[in-house]
Structures are given as C-alpha cells and as structure tokens.
Motif scaffolding. Structure first.
Motif, short mmCIF file in Angstrom:
data_model
loop_
_atom_site.label_atom_id
_atom_site.label_comp_id
_atom_site.label_asym_id
_atom_site.label_seq_id
_atom_site.Cartn_x
_atom_site.Cartn_y
_atom_site.Cartn_z
N ARG A 110 0.84 -1.20 0.00
CA ARG A 110 0.00 0.00 0.00
C ARG A 110 0.87 1.25 0.00
N TRP A 111 1.90 1.26 0.82
CA TRP A 111 2.82 2.38 0.88
C TRP A 111 3.47 2.62 -0.49
N GLU B 52 0.93 4.02 -3.09
CA GLU B 52 0.59 5.42 -2.83
C GLU B 52 1.77 6.33 -3.16
N TRP B 53 2.98 5.88 -2.88
CA TRP B 53 4.17 6.67 -3.21
C TRP B 53 4.29 6.81 -4.72
N ASP C 80 1.93 6.68 -6.97
CA ASP C 80 0.89 7.56 -7.50
C ASP C 80 1.22 9.03 -7.26
N HIS D 67 2.81 10.48 4.23
CA HIS D 67 1.48 11.05 3.98
C HIS D 67 1.45 12.52 4.32
N PHE E 3 -3.46 14.25 -4.50
CA PHE E 3 -3.03 13.16 -3.61
C PHE E 3 -4.25 12.60 -2.90
N SER E 4 -4.77 11.52 -3.41
CA SER E 4 -5.97 10.89 -2.88
C SER E 4 -5.87 9.39 -3.09
N ASN E 5 -6.20 8.63 -2.07
CA ASN E 5 -6.15 7.18 -2.15
C ASN E 5 -7.06 6.60 -1.08
N THR F 89 -6.37 5.31 1.70
CA THR F 89 -5.97 5.71 3.05
C THR F 89 -6.47 7.11 3.36
N THR F 90 -6.27 8.06 2.44
CA THR F 90 -6.70 9.43 2.71
C THR F 90 -8.21 9.52 2.80
#
Length: 616
Positions: free
Chosen positions: A12-13, A16-17, A19, A182, A191-193, A195-196
């Motif tokens: 996941r990290w 997200e990085w 993206d 984050h 920046f949206s995923n 998690t956010t």
C-alpha cells in the motif's frame, strides 16, 4: 505473539508513493525504477541470508526487523531524508564515527545525568540502518529492548538541533515513516487514495462526535489524522486543545474571509504571541495575506491592551455579554454559569468550527476558562439541533471571604471595602483627582507594575476592583502601606462620603511567622465621611481609635497567635462581621478593571520631613 503482516502494508505504501511520484521532487537515484515497479522494496531475504547477517553482527535481530527482511531485503524512501534502509548485507554497527558521544557529553559538562550519558552512547552501541540519507542516522539500540524482544529505533539529524527521537520498535519506526510520507504528500495536487479517503471520513465522524460532546474520542481520531497530515484534522483538534489548555491550540495564517479565522483563530494566535520582542507584530502578521495584516495587528493590540471582546450571535452571544459583565464584577462563578447554561445554543461560524474557542482571548472571560471548565464545555452537545441540558457547573458558588489574603500576603496588600455602591463607582470614590480614568482588564502583575503618579511624598497605588458579596465592593492592591507611620490616611474616610467603608492593609516588614515580627496590620472603618474606629498593630504592640467592636478588637485577633495566624483570623473576622467575600480566583487569576487611587499619605506639614524611594 501475533506477527505483523508486512506485505500488504508495504505494498500500500509503495503504490501510494508511486501515485504521488514527482520526478522533480522525488527524482533521486532509484526513484524512476521504484515508481515504475510500484515497489519501494527489494527481493525478500531468505532465512540463510538473515542468519548470516546475525552471525556476522553477533546478535539475533529483533522480531519486527527479521520479519521485515523476510519480505524485503531493504527499503527505499523511508522518509523524505532517508533514501535507503539497510538490507542484510548492509547492516553494520554504527561505531560513532563522528565522535558524537563526546560531543554530547562535553556540551553537558558536569550537568550530564544518567539519561544523557546513556543517550550519548547510542551511536557507539547501535546498528546503523540508514545506508543513504540526508545526514540522518537511523539507529537500532540493542540496550533498549522491550518484553517482546523488540529494540528501540532512534533517529537523529544534526540540523534538527534536538536529541534523538525514539520509536519503540522497528515496526513503529516504519509506521511513523509512513505517516510522515502522507504528511509530506498531503498538499500535493490530486493526492488521494484509499488511506486518505478513510482518514477523511473518520475526521468528519470526529467532528460530529465533538459536537455531541464526545471530545475525548474525537481527539484521538483527530490526532491520528493529524499525523497523516489531513488538512481538516489539525484545525479541529486545535480547538479541543485550546479549551483543554494545551499549547497547540492556536491556528496561524489563512484569510480573514473565513469567519472562523477572523473571529476565532486570529484572537487565539494573537493571545499566544510572545508579549515581548520588537518584531512580535511583524512575526505574526506576515503569516497572513497582506490585505489582512492591518486587522490582525489591531486584534493583537486589543489583546495586549486588554480591550479585546469576544462576540457571538443569538442566545449564546447574549450569555457571553452577561458573563463578561459578571467577570468584570469579579464574579467568575456567575460568569461561568451564564456560559454553561447557554453553550448548547452556540452556533458554529463555519463547517469546521466545533467550539467557541475565541472566548479564551476575551480580556475578562479568558482567564476564567480553566481546563476543567473547558472540558465541561466540550462535553456539552452544542450547535444546530443540540437540545441537551447544560453541564453541571464546577462546584457550588464559592464564598471565599477574606482569609485567603493571608496566603497571598508576601508583599503585603491594601484593600478598601465600600458598602451600598456598584463597582463602577470605585473610580469616583477612590480615584486620584487627576487620574480617575479606568484602566481596563488588568492582571495582578500589571497592576503591581503600574507606576502611579503624584507627588514624591504620596503613596498612590493602582487598585483593581469588583463586587465583594451582597451590597459591597472592593478595591485591592497587592502592595501594602505601613499604616503605623504618622502621615497614613485611611481612604475609607473619603470613600464613605455617603455610605460606609473599611480599609485593611498589611505591610510584612521583618520575618513572618513569629511574635517578634514588625509587620503592620491596620483596620479602619468610616461612615458618611467620618472615621468610626481603627486598629493598628505593629509587631506585638497595637493602638486603637474609636469604639472598636469586640469581635474586631486586637485581643480577639492577635493575642497568643503568630502574626500569620493572627492575620488569617483577623481577615476571617472582618469578612464575617461585615458580610464580605472577595473571589480569590478573580483577584489572583482574573483580569479586573483598575484605577489609580488618591494618596494613602497626607501631605507633609510645614517643617515636617519625609523620605521616599522608587522602584527600578
């Protein structure tokens, strides 16, 4: 013990990085490859590789690091300043190559305690996990081990100018670095995923919970979201923190077009600004848009001069005005009860406004919003649709009397008590002929430091005044006058022109607490401009004038007691005899209106000498 599942967390990290990847910001060596692969790690280390590393280092690695290596043999971009974390082949003892242990100990000198000595040795005994970094050490300490066998991780950078930061384990360190990623990426466009979005949903739930009065649970949720840099979370938590009395509750910057910023955040930020420094106004106002800086500066000056007044709308706004009037009268409990009874009717100024935090900056109300009262306010359901009853006020309304003055008498005190008038009449009754203007919202310290005017032989003072129970008012100064001197003149005579007034002074000369003390206590009463009786006690001797009531005679107050015991007894007796009570909270912790009094010494007669001194 349940093992942490590294794979989904790291995937996941990494995704997200990738993206959020920006070649200009993240284009260091290996960035393109990591973004393309959507993986910040490496191939997994096998059991043999991990065992070989442990043999080479001579230790068994902590569990969370071993399980991490079994998923990825190293890691890229642990945070903004750590480019690569070590894998099995890269793990090495730090060895303190730059002599940081001696630098820390030399800086402390003889003040180096056991904790500092232990901290200074971190580099020489720890494993270095940072292979590539911007001058950042990531140290795994084998002497800081918990019951699960986890070693603490310490991160340190010389440019932070602070001791190493501790993380309880390698897993905690990686989770902290994920949150930091984050937080650093939160302001990037788009920046949206998952998690956010999940965090933002929880922030909205925390906002609604806070309005329901569930502020403790809301704060926990918001604190987690703040760690991830979610933009709404900080504003919401700051409001809770402000009412709890913590120093993080002041938001700075933003446009005054936002009503929350204009009416709540700016007053809080101004209140938190240091009072001293030639650039304090500029250092605050430059954080706001240029068009708003004049208004911010005006708010800062209003707070510094005690003239800032918090405003609100509707029922709660009316309660604020009523509470302020009580606070100005030195009746903090009445002020709090007025607020508590109406807080459910409070209305937010914007979507992310959850409490009337601007109250804290109000010159009169702010000092009485203690953390305990703040918690009660926060626990009250409020805002549109709130119908719950108000919180129970903090205890019963106190009747403090006067005896507490004995505990606040290190420098002595003067107090005048006047019957049958309102506090607003004190300047007329006691004010100096040329200085009757009211000085608004003074603290005890500000009144103490005020420089009275007048002739050098005079003994003027700045008193703060308010209500003293049913039918009485007081005027108090935390600086005594030696009433045993020949030229002392009780201001009760002047103050009692159409009523009755009492003067009490205490001057703590000599040592306090034994019968050889040379302290001076004075009590006098006047009615309709004429003295009625007086008691002056200096050390073990005393004089009286007029028919002194038996309850207030020296034999009843001081005989057989130390001066301190006698002072407390005398003050209790005066309060009981006249039916007087003065709020300790208001005098010691509140802001009250003040005025410069007339002189407490008469003018010297022809040929009469006098002496004076000045405070520096």
């Amino acid at each position: 013990m349940m093992r942490f599942d590294w794979r989904p967390f790291l995937e996941r990290w990494s995704a997200e990085w990738a993206d959020a990847y920006d070649p200009e910001r993240d284009g260091h060596r290996g960035g393109e490859e990591c973004a393309a692969a959507r993986w910040l790690g490496r191939e997994a280390a096998d059991a043999a590789g991990i065992a070989a590393a442990e043999r080479r280092l001579g230790v068994a690695l902590p569990p969370s690091l071993r399980s991490f290596l079994a998923v990825t043999d190293g890691w890229h971009n642990a945070d903004t300043f750590v480019r690569r974390l070590a894998g099995c082949a890269d793990l090495e003892w730090c060895g303190d190559p730059h002599g940081l242990r001696n630098i820390w100990l030399d800086g402390a000198g003889e003040d180096a305690d056991e904790d500092l000595v232990r901290m200074a040795g971190t580099w020489s005994r720890s494993l270095q996990l940072a292979v590539e970094s911007d001058m950042v050490d990531v140290l795994l300490d084998p002497e800081d081990v918990d019951a699960r066998g986890e070693w603490a991780v310490y991160t340190w950078a010389p440019w932070r100018a602070s001791p190493p930061e501790r993380h309880p384990s390698f897993r905690h360190f990686m989770e902290d670095m994920y949150r930091q990623f984050h937080a650093m990426a939160s302001d990037r466009p788009g920046f949206s995923n998952d998690t956010t979005r999940a965090l933002d949903q929880r922030v909205e739930g925390a906002r609604l919970a806070a309005l329901r009065g569930e502020y403790e649970d809301a704060r926990k949720t918001l604190s987690e979201a703040v760690g991830f840099g979610r933009p709404r979370a900080a504003r919401l938590r700051q409001q809770i923190d402000a009412l709890l009395g913590t120093p993080t509750g002041a938001e700075e910057g933003g446009s005054l077009a936002d009503p929350y910023i204009a009416h709540e955040a700016v007053p809080l930020a101004c209140r938190a600004q240091p009072q001293y420094g030639i650039h304090r106004e500029e250092s605050l106002t430059r954080r706001y848009p240029e068009s708003d800086r004049t208004a911010v500066a005006e708010t800062l000056r209003a707070i510094e001069t005690g003239t800032f007044r918090y405003r609100a709308e509707g029922i709660f706004g009316e309660a604020v005005e009523s509470a302020r009037a009580s606070a100005r009268r030195a009746e903090p409990e009445a002020a709090w009860r007025a607020l508590a009874a109406a807080v459910h009717a409070w209305a937010p100024r914007s979507a992310d406004h959850i409490a009337p935090v601007g109250l804290i900056a109000d010159a009169y109300l702010g000092p009485f919003l203690t953390p305990e009262r703040g918690r009660l306010l926060l626990s009250t359901p409020r805002g549109p649709g709130a119908t719950a009853s108000a919180p129970k006020p903090v205890g019963a309304a106190p009747a403090d009397g006067l005896g507490w003055l004995a505990e606040e008498s290190r420098h002595g005190f003067r107090i005048v008590l006047i019957a049958g008038v309102e506090p607003s009449e004190v300047p007329r009754l006691l004010g100096a002929d040329d200085a009757t203007a009211v000085r608004p919202a003074l603290t005890a310290g500000e009144a103490w430091e005020a420089q009275p005017g007048g002739e050098p032989w005079e003994a003027r003072t700045v008193v703060r005044f308010g209500a003293a129970g049913e039918g009485w008012v007081f005027a108090h100064s935390g600086r005594g006058t030696d009433a045993a001197q020949d030229r002392f003149t009780s201001p009760a005579v002047r103050a009692s022109r159409a009523t009755r007034a009492v003067t009490v002074t205490y001057e703590p000369q000599g040592g306090i607490g034994d019968t050889t003390d040379t302290a001076t206590f004075h009590l006098s009463c006047a009615e309709k401009g004429e003295p009625r009786f007086g008691v002056t006690i200096r050390g073990v001797s005393g004089t009286t004038t007029g028919p002194v009531p038996a309850e207030l005679a020296p034999a009843s107050l001081f005989v057989g007691r130390t001066v301190t015991e006698g002072l407390r007894g005398a003050l209790d007796g005066i309060a009981s005899y006249f039916g007087i009570t003065v709020s300790r909270e208001a005098v010691c912790h509140g802001r009250l209106d003040g005025v410069e009094t007339c002189s407490w010494l008469r003018e010297p007669r022809a040929g009469e000498g006098w002496a004076y001194w000045t405070r520096s």
